[in-house]
Write an enzyme that holds these catalytic residues in place. Structure first.
Site, PDB file in Angstrom:
ATOM      1  N   HIS A  19      39.655  31.723  32.048  1.00  0.00           N
ATOM      2  CA  HIS A  19      40.448  31.979  33.441  1.00  0.00           C
ATOM      3  C   HIS A  19      40.278  30.505  33.841  1.00  0.00           C
ATOM      4  CE1 HIS A  19      39.992  36.256  34.026  1.00  0.00           C
ATOM      5  NE2 HIS A  19      41.103  36.209  33.545  1.00  0.00           N
TER       6      HIS A  19
ATOM      7  N   GLU B 121      39.049  28.616  36.379  1.00  0.00           N
ATOM      8  CA  GLU B 121      37.534  28.899  36.584  1.00  0.00           C
ATOM      9  C   GLU B 121      37.327  27.704  36.065  1.00  0.00           C
ATOM     10  OE1 GLU B 121      36.848  32.901  35.460  1.00  0.00           O
ATOM     11  OE2 GLU B 121      38.619  33.056  36.809  1.00  0.00           O
TER      12      GLU B 121
ATOM     13  N   HIS C  66      32.909  33.744  34.216  1.00  0.00           N
ATOM     14  CA  HIS C  66      33.745  33.543  35.078  1.00  0.00           C
ATOM     15  C   HIS C  66      33.433  32.873  36.707  1.00  0.00           C
ATOM     16  CE1 HIS C  66      36.897  35.836  33.104  1.00  0.00           C
ATOM     17  NE2 HIS C  66      35.801  36.224  31.859  1.00  0.00           N
TER      18      HIS C  66
ATOM     19  N   GLU D  17      29.618  36.672  36.932  1.00  0.00           N
ATOM     20  CA  GLU D  17      30.933  35.652  37.794  1.00  0.00           C
ATOM     21  C   GLU D  17      30.154  34.631  38.991  1.00  0.00           C
ATOM     22  OE1 GLU D  17      33.770  36.548  38.278  1.00  0.00           O
ATOM     23  OE2 GLU D  17      34.610  38.009  37.340  1.00  0.00           O
TER      24      GLU D  17
HETATM   25  O1  0X9 Z   1      39.024  40.089  36.240  1.00  0.00           O
HETATM   26  C1  0X9 Z   1      38.167  39.275  36.066  1.00  0.00           C
HETATM   27  O2  0X9 Z   1      38.920  38.988  34.289  1.00  0.00           O
HETATM   28  C2  0X9 Z   1      36.764  39.382  36.303  1.00  0.00           C
HETATM   29  N1  0X9 Z   1      37.126  38.803  37.546  1.00  0.00           N
HETATM   30  S1  0X9 Z   1      37.503  37.393  37.768  1.00  0.00           S
HETATM   31  O3  0X9 Z   1      38.094  37.343  39.213  1.00  0.00           O
HETATM   32  N2  0X9 Z   1      36.882  36.163  36.671  1.00  0.00           N
HETATM   33  O4  0X9 Z   1      39.049  37.030  37.377  1.00  0.00           O
HETATM   34  C3  0X9 Z   1      36.154  40.311  36.000  1.00  0.00           C
HETATM   35  C4  0X9 Z   1      36.073  41.278  35.095  1.00  0.00           C
HETATM   36  C5  0X9 Z   1      34.876  42.724  35.156  1.00  0.00           C
HETATM   37  N3  0X9 Z   1      35.823  43.106  34.216  1.00  0.00           N
HETATM   38  C6  0X9 Z   1      36.095  44.306  34.499  1.00  0.00           C
HETATM   39  N4  0X9 Z   1      36.374  44.892  36.519  1.00  0.00           N
HETATM   40  N5  0X9 Z   1      36.580  45.320  33.859  1.00  0.00           N
HETATM   41 ZN    ZN Z   2      37.971  35.138  35.657  1.00  0.00          ZN
END
Ligand code: 0X9
Ligand code: ZN
Ligand code: CA
Length: 410
Positions: free
Chosen positions: A161, A164, A290, A360
């Site tokens: 991302h 980030e 992330h 994260e």
């Molecule tokens: O949403 C995402 O891609 C990740 N969080 S972020 O804030 N960095 O964008 C988390 C991904 C975790 N995976 C799932 N929840 N499937």
């Molecule tokens: Zn992310």
């Protein structure tokens, strides 16, 4: 005394005026890249007569570079279709207060320098190119010289991302730390480097990274820079992997921040990671950095259910809890955060049985910690708390189930 004061004052004024004139200069001399309406040589001549330089000609438009004065003329003539300046800007960088973070060219140089400092035990390769043509750098550390000897492999990635940035600089710093410790003679590091293959792709989404910092203000950009069919930009690379793709928590709307793309692995960036992972014959560990929220996440993310293999589930939980002790992050199943399909880790585990985690990183929350833009002061502490998990994962790359044999806090 009077003399010193006047010297001091004139120095001070010199600095101030110099600053102002430099600022004025950069404003008027800045080069803009413009897409301009022009369908015949008459119109192109009119453009050229403003002083703008035509760089590219198409049947109904041209791309030209212009300074502010020329741009203003072209604007009055009603010829500007699009200002492409920020998209084509090659070498923008971070705001000075965040200068510790690496933009793409700084990252490229840092990796090249590391490779030339440790040519015997490292490799720098491209995993593929981004949509705008940037190399997606893959760095490998391997102390064992015999190329026929297969070693357990672990892959660390950052920067899926765009905004980030901490997720790019953390693995980069861990890599630098690892090699520095190897050089210093740190026994534990030397043993790991000699018995494992450590792979690192710190910036999976280089176009997004650059776009996010392409003006003097962060853009809060997340996706890659694919031009979608409806004129919007970007696919969420962490919704584009091909396991359970499009089954929830991702969007079909190209303008959405969680746009899944037109098909699994439609994006060159996610495709490059797929190809890279599949080129590694002994990969059992993957960590995708992330930000932010201070979490350690494991599959599934696209389903509320636990993964069906009990022993694997116990291993994930044990590893996450162990790494939580060092980081203070909260361990949980990805779907507990929210259901999202097409992420890296569901694919890596679901398709290839790889023990794949999402970290994260810091801060824990938006309000006290600065969210996606916590400042570069945070880097030292984030790297420090993530060092043990880094070594732990590398160590377990031969057989992650071994995690079950240790007490928490291994
Ligand atoms: O949403 C995402 O891609 C990740 N969080 S972020 O804030 N960095 O964008 C988390 C991904 C975790 N995976 C799932 N929840 N499937
Ligand atoms: Zn992310
Ligand atoms: Ca700073």
């Amino acid at each position: 005394m009077k003399n010193t004061l006047s010297i001091f004052l004139s120095c001070f004024l010199f600095v101030v005026f110099n600053g102002i004139s430099q600022l004025a200069q950069t404003e008027t001399q800045r080069t803009y890249v413009l897409k301009l309406k022009a369908s015949d040589s008459f119109q192109r001549t009119m453009i050229a007569n403003t002083g703008a330089a035509i760089d590219f000609i198409n049947s109904d438009y041209v791309i030209a570079t212009a300074v502010l004065e020329e741009k203003n003329k072209l604007e009055k003539m009603g010829l500007i279709l699009e200002d492409l300046t920020s998209r084509t800007m090659q070498s923008m960088t971070f705001p000075s207060e965040d200068s510790e973070y690496h933009d793409y060219s700084e990252l490229t140089k840092a990796l090249q320098d590391l490779h030339s400092e440790f040519p015997q035990i490292t490799e720098l390769k491209s995993a593929g190119r981004s949509i705008e043509g940037r190399e997606i750098w893959a760095f490998m550390v391997r102390g064992e010289q015999d190329p026929n000897k297969e070693l357990p492999q672990a892959l660390f990635m950052g920067g899926h991302h765009a905004r980030e940035h901490l997720s790019v600089d953390t693995p980069l710093r861990l890599l630098k730390w690892l090699l520095a410790e190897y050089k210093k003679g740190n026994r534990k590091v030397i043993d790991l480097v000699n018995s494992r293959e450590i792979h690192m792709i710190p910036a999976v989404n280089p176009d997004g990274l650059e776009y996010d910092i392409s003006t003097n203000k962060y853009k809060m950009w997340r996706k890659n820079r694919k031009q979608n069919h409806d004129g919007t930009y970007g696919v969420d690379l962490n919704r584009n992997y091909g396991f359970g793709w499009g089954t929830g928590g991702s969007s079909k709307n190209p303008n959405s921040d969680t746009y899944m793309g037109t098909s699994p692995f439609s994006e060159p960036e996610s495709k490059a990671i797929k190809n890279y992972v599949e080129s590694l014959k002994k990969i059992k560990i993957l960590l995708s950095y992330h930000t932010f929220s201070s979490l350690i996440l494991y599959p599934w993310g696209h389903l509320d259910n636990k993964i069906p293999n009990q022993k694997d589930h116990q291993t994930f939980v044990k590893m996450a809890e162990t790494m939580a002790q060092w980081t203070g992050y909260t361990p949980q199943q990805s779907a507990e955060l929210y259901i999202a399909s097409g992420d890296t880790c569901d694919w890596a585990y679901g398709e290839h049985g790889i023990f794949a985690f999402t970290f994260e990183l810091d801060p824990r929350d938006q309000w006290s910690g600065g969210g996606f833009y916590p400042g570069d002061e945070i880097l030292d502490s984030v790297v420090a708390k993530n060092t043990e998990p880094f070594l732990y994962l590398i160590g377990l790359a031969d057989n992650p189930h071994r995690a079950l044999d240790f007490g928490i806090g291994f």
